[in-house]
Design a protein around this motif. Sequence first.
Motif, PDB file in Angstrom:
ATOM      1  N   ALA A 115       0.388  -1.133   0.377  1.00  0.00           N
ATOM      2  CA  ALA A 115      -0.154   0.022   0.523  1.00  0.00           C
ATOM      3  C   ALA A 115       1.164   1.197  -0.379  1.00  0.00           C
ATOM      4  O   ALA A 115       0.546   2.188  -1.068  1.00  0.00           O
ATOM      5  CB  ALA A 115      -0.709   0.103   1.467  1.00  0.00           C
ATOM      6  N   ALA A 116       2.389   1.064   0.921  1.00  0.00           N
ATOM      7  CA  ALA A 116       3.107   2.354   0.601  1.00  0.00           C
ATOM      8  C   ALA A 116       4.196   2.522  -0.409  1.00  0.00           C
ATOM      9  O   ALA A 116       3.393   3.968  -1.056  1.00  0.00           O
ATOM     10  CB  ALA A 116       3.556   2.126   2.208  1.00  0.00           C
ATOM     11  N   VAL A 117       4.289   1.611  -0.953  1.00  0.00           N
ATOM     12  CA  VAL A 117       4.178   1.771  -2.359  1.00  0.00           C
ATOM     13  C   VAL A 117       3.268   2.406  -3.384  1.00  0.00           C
ATOM     14  O   VAL A 117       3.501   2.938  -4.622  1.00  0.00           O
ATOM     15  CB  VAL A 117       4.395   0.568  -3.574  1.00  0.00           C
ATOM     16  N   ALA A 118       2.257   1.398  -3.279  1.00  0.00           N
ATOM     17  CA  ALA A 118       0.677   2.545  -4.411  1.00  0.00           C
ATOM     18  C   ALA A 118       1.322   3.538  -3.936  1.00  0.00           C
ATOM     19  O   ALA A 118       0.521   4.443  -5.217  1.00  0.00           O
ATOM     20  CB  ALA A 118       0.161   1.287  -4.138  1.00  0.00           C
ATOM     21  N   GLU A 119       1.429   4.298  -2.651  1.00  0.00           N
ATOM     22  CA  GLU A 119       0.747   5.991  -2.629  1.00  0.00           C
ATOM     23  C   GLU A 119       1.546   6.286  -3.033  1.00  0.00           C
ATOM     24  O   GLU A 119       2.136   8.211  -2.715  1.00  0.00           O
ATOM     25  CB  GLU A 119       0.065   5.592  -0.522  1.00  0.00           C
ATOM     26  N   GLY A 120       2.583   5.354  -3.232  1.00  0.00           N
ATOM     27  CA  GLY A 120       4.149   6.129  -3.311  1.00  0.00           C
ATOM     28  C   GLY A 120       5.423   7.100  -2.656  1.00  0.00           C
ATOM     29  O   GLY A 120       5.768   7.846  -2.773  1.00  0.00           O
ATOM     30  N   GLN A 121       5.103   6.336  -1.840  1.00  0.00           N
ATOM     31  CA  GLN A 121       6.049   6.419  -0.630  1.00  0.00           C
ATOM     32  C   GLN A 121       7.255   6.179  -1.052  1.00  0.00           C
ATOM     33  O   GLN A 121       8.476   6.681  -0.095  1.00  0.00           O
ATOM     34  CB  GLN A 121       5.855   5.643   1.021  1.00  0.00           C
ATOM     35  N   PHE A 122       7.608   5.627  -1.624  1.00  0.00           N
ATOM     36  CA  PHE A 122       8.716   4.515  -1.966  1.00  0.00           C
ATOM     37  C   PHE A 122       9.225   4.560  -3.708  1.00  0.00           C
ATOM     38  O   PHE A 122       7.716   3.871  -4.328  1.00  0.00           O
ATOM     39  CB  PHE A 122       9.001   3.059  -1.331  1.00  0.00           C
ATOM     40  N   ASP A 123       9.807   4.748  -4.697  1.00  0.00           N
ATOM     41  CA  ASP A 123      10.269   4.423  -5.699  1.00  0.00           C
ATOM     42  C   ASP A 123       9.952   3.037  -6.235  1.00  0.00           C
ATOM     43  O   ASP A 123       9.590   2.411  -7.257  1.00  0.00           O
ATOM     44  CB  ASP A 123      11.678   4.649  -6.417  1.00  0.00           C
ATOM     45  N   MET A 124      10.018   1.881  -5.367  1.00  0.00           N
ATOM     46  CA  MET A 124       9.499   0.869  -5.223  1.00  0.00           C
ATOM     47  C   MET A 124       9.883   0.019  -4.001  1.00  0.00           C
ATOM     48  O   MET A 124      10.612   0.010  -2.969  1.00  0.00           O
ATOM     49  CB  MET A 124      11.087   0.276  -6.524  1.00  0.00           C
ATOM     50  N   ALA A 125      10.255  -1.718  -3.643  1.00  0.00           N
ATOM     51  CA  ALA A 125       9.785  -2.425  -2.866  1.00  0.00           C
ATOM     52  C   ALA A 125      10.608  -3.974  -3.349  1.00  0.00           C
ATOM     53  O   ALA A 125      10.446  -4.618  -4.028  1.00  0.00           O
ATOM     54  CB  ALA A 125       8.764  -2.520  -2.054  1.00  0.00           C
ATOM     55  N   THR A 126      11.540  -4.154  -2.342  1.00  0.00           N
ATOM     56  CA  THR A 126      11.875  -5.437  -2.499  1.00  0.00           C
ATOM     57  C   THR A 126      11.716  -6.293  -1.202  1.00  0.00           C
ATOM     58  O   THR A 126      11.981  -5.866  -0.500  1.00  0.00           O
ATOM     59  CB  THR A 126      13.526  -5.572  -2.696  1.00  0.00           C
ATOM     60  N   ASP A 127      11.458  -7.791  -1.250  1.00  0.00           N
ATOM     61  CA  ASP A 127      10.570  -8.609   0.207  1.00  0.00           C
ATOM     62  C   ASP A 127      10.036  -9.757  -0.551  1.00  0.00           C
ATOM     63  O   ASP A 127       9.528 -10.140   0.067  1.00  0.00           O
ATOM     64  CB  ASP A 127       9.555  -7.609   1.294  1.00  0.00           C
ATOM     65  N   GLY A 128      10.655 -10.479  -1.525  1.00  0.00           N
ATOM     66  CA  GLY A 128      10.090 -11.908  -1.766  1.00  0.00           C
ATOM     67  C   GLY A 128       8.656 -11.731  -2.003  1.00  0.00           C
ATOM     68  O   GLY A 128       7.725 -12.382  -1.278  1.00  0.00           O
ATOM     69  N   ILE A 129       7.918 -10.786  -2.976  1.00  0.00           N
ATOM     70  CA  ILE A 129       6.645 -10.435  -3.585  1.00  0.00           C
ATOM     71  C   ILE A 129       5.926 -11.167  -3.947  1.00  0.00           C
ATOM     72  O   ILE A 129       6.485 -11.452  -5.123  1.00  0.00           O
ATOM     73  CB  ILE A 129       6.341  -8.392  -3.122  1.00  0.00           C
ATOM     74  N   THR A 130       5.516 -11.916  -4.051  1.00  0.00           N
ATOM     75  CA  THR A 130       4.798 -12.938  -4.785  1.00  0.00           C
ATOM     76  C   THR A 130       3.835 -11.451  -5.840  1.00  0.00           C
ATOM     77  O   THR A 130       2.885 -11.297  -5.247  1.00  0.00           O
ATOM     78  CB  THR A 130       3.838 -13.748  -3.794  1.00  0.00           C
ATOM     79  N   ILE A 131       3.449 -12.470  -6.604  1.00  0.00           N
ATOM     80  CA  ILE A 131       3.073 -12.012  -8.115  1.00  0.00           C
ATOM     81  C   ILE A 131       1.306 -12.125  -8.313  1.00  0.00           C
ATOM     82  O   ILE A 131       0.943 -13.104  -8.235  1.00  0.00           O
ATOM     83  CB  ILE A 131       3.472 -11.764  -9.653  1.00  0.00           C
ATOM     84  N   THR A 132       0.686 -11.592  -8.097  1.00  0.00           N
ATOM     85  CA  THR A 132      -0.693 -12.156  -8.510  1.00  0.00           C
ATOM     86  C   THR A 132      -1.800 -10.769  -9.259  1.00  0.00           C
ATOM     87  O   THR A 132      -1.457  -9.171  -8.834  1.00  0.00           O
ATOM     88  CB  THR A 132      -1.405 -11.543  -6.242  1.00  0.00           C
ATOM     89  N   GLU A 133      -2.660 -10.961  -9.068  1.00  0.00           N
ATOM     90  CA  GLU A 133      -3.597 -10.297  -9.595  1.00  0.00           C
ATOM     91  C   GLU A 133      -3.791  -9.375  -8.986  1.00  0.00           C
ATOM     92  O   GLU A 133      -5.105  -7.614  -9.598  1.00  0.00           O
ATOM     93  CB  GLU A 133      -4.597 -11.347 -11.116  1.00  0.00           C
ATOM     94  N   GLU A 134      -4.608 -10.019  -7.707  1.00  0.00           N
ATOM     95  CA  GLU A 134      -4.993  -9.288  -6.974  1.00  0.00           C
ATOM     96  C   GLU A 134      -3.770  -7.645  -6.785  1.00  0.00           C
ATOM     97  O   GLU A 134      -3.655  -6.068  -6.762  1.00  0.00           O
ATOM     98  CB  GLU A 134      -5.378  -9.675  -5.800  1.00  0.00           C
ATOM     99  N   ARG A 135      -2.703  -8.069  -6.303  1.00  0.00           N
ATOM    100  CA  ARG A 135      -2.078  -7.133  -5.794  1.00  0.00           C
ATOM    101  C   ARG A 135      -1.742  -6.169  -7.420  1.00  0.00           C
ATOM    102  O   ARG A 135      -1.342  -5.118  -7.778  1.00  0.00           O
ATOM    103  CB  ARG A 135      -0.489  -7.713  -5.248  1.00  0.00           C
ATOM    104  N   ALA A 136      -1.474  -6.762  -8.544  1.00  0.00           N
ATOM    105  CA  ALA A 136      -1.216  -5.626  -9.813  1.00  0.00           C
ATOM    106  C   ALA A 136      -2.770  -4.895 -10.504  1.00  0.00           C
ATOM    107  O   ALA A 136      -2.253  -4.153 -10.887  1.00  0.00           O
ATOM    108  CB  ALA A 136      -1.601  -6.882 -11.089  1.00  0.00           C
TER     109      ALA A 136
END
Length: 515
Positions: A115-136
């Motif tokens: 959510a923080a990345v989506a709001e533009g608080q960060f340029d990107m996030a790394t954390d072993g994040i699973t690619i899902t349709e919902e998150r996309a």
Amino acid sequence: MKNLVKYLSLLVLAALILGACQPAAPQATDAPPRATQAPTEATEEMEETDDEIVLPDLGGREITIAVENAYLPFNYINLQTGEAEGWDYDFINEACARLNCVPVWVEFAWDTMIAAVAEGQFDMATDGITITEERAQVVDFSDGYISTEIKLMVRLDENRFTTLDEFAADDTLIIATQLGTTNYEAALELVGEDRIQTYDDFGLAVASLIAGDVDGVMIDDTAGQGYRGAHADQLTLIDESLSSDLLGFVFPKGSELVEPFNLVMAQMRQDGTLNEINGKWFGPDFVLTYDEIGAGAYGVDPNEIGGVNHPIKVLFVPSVEAAVIVSGGELMAQALHDATGLYFEVVVPTSYAATIEEMCASPDDTMGFIPGLGYVLANQLCGVDVAFKAVRFGYSEYWAQILVPRDSDIQTLEDLDGLTWGYGDPGSTSGYMVPLVMFQEAGINPVPFETGGSHNGAALAVYNGSVDFATTFYSGYLSPEGGTEWTLENPDIPDEFVESCAPNEDESRLLCGPN
């Protein structure tokens, strides 16, 4: 106090989060990249290419990157060296060296990272994040860089089942997992909602498995290997996997950084660098466990509230000897520290009133165990609020009792009229306030005599003949086995009093009532 309760709640829930982001054992993938953010397309097989990949120059741009620093082997702080390490660091540092960018790492908890990345608080996030349709729907993904598997962690001595199907067939078995992860979705598909116990971090879920409160933990294999390494004599993973997905970096929607990172990923895959990084972090040589890394985003600055230099004060009223309270309180403080990573200091002020005053004077960094009357006063004075209540010997209530010498003629409340009444502290609910109301309602007027703070002191005054009777809270502390200093020094104390009444025992001569 309200601020502290909220602060503690957030940290208690987050203190041990170690791998909530993703579904399971990363396996290196050589699938070439695709220039798309759609998760379904990102998982498709692509043709290899030997075409030269030309990278853009980002002109030394700083890129803010959200990272937990608490997820093996992607990102963590090595306790031995104090250095940040992991797959994420190796990949991003190499990528920025090629793209001419400067990574700015920011520790950030998983629960709101996307959510923080989506709001533009960060340029990107790394954390072993699973690619899902919902998150996309809310962020853009890079191409996938590692495939993952979700597995079931069980106790090493488990003999009721050996497969996922056998686990699912037994409706008495319960799965634990972290809420809001793809592991939860896998558990939901396997056994349904009624058989899932959710936790806010995997550390608590694994602890519940070890304690026998649940029968398995749905976890990605990467995090599972870390926990299994720390508890090799207690835990294992069932070989079957529930799903295989891709992990990717996340960016704000429309970010111009997606294409450069997809290109550099393709170049690193083409020249073998990606395979080298994967082999380093997902190979047999990586043996670090969660016991050897820091708390990352879930730790506390030493100078912040709860840090080692600013511990949270745990206040107790001086109901018995301070040494007894401190001894038990320190056990609780250590348990709180183990669960939250916060630091606590046990304090026993000189009186009930002093305890309330200290809570009101420091509302942001104190918590207190105070009786009912103390709570009412503290609430009126400075808004102290209730977060939890104690359960003692199975009761969430406690009782007032009246102690009289065993050889006295006192039989009823009326017999107390005009006698010397010993009590420990006027701020005590059971030792003073409830008895006072009882005496007023009975129309009697004993002569009050404050004995010096504690319930023990009031009882000792009866024992020494300083007062005719005393009022204290009801408990088993009048027995030598109770372990308090004054009963150990005077083992005949129980014989000098009328027997202590227990709740609901009407035959006792001791006068008591719930408060």
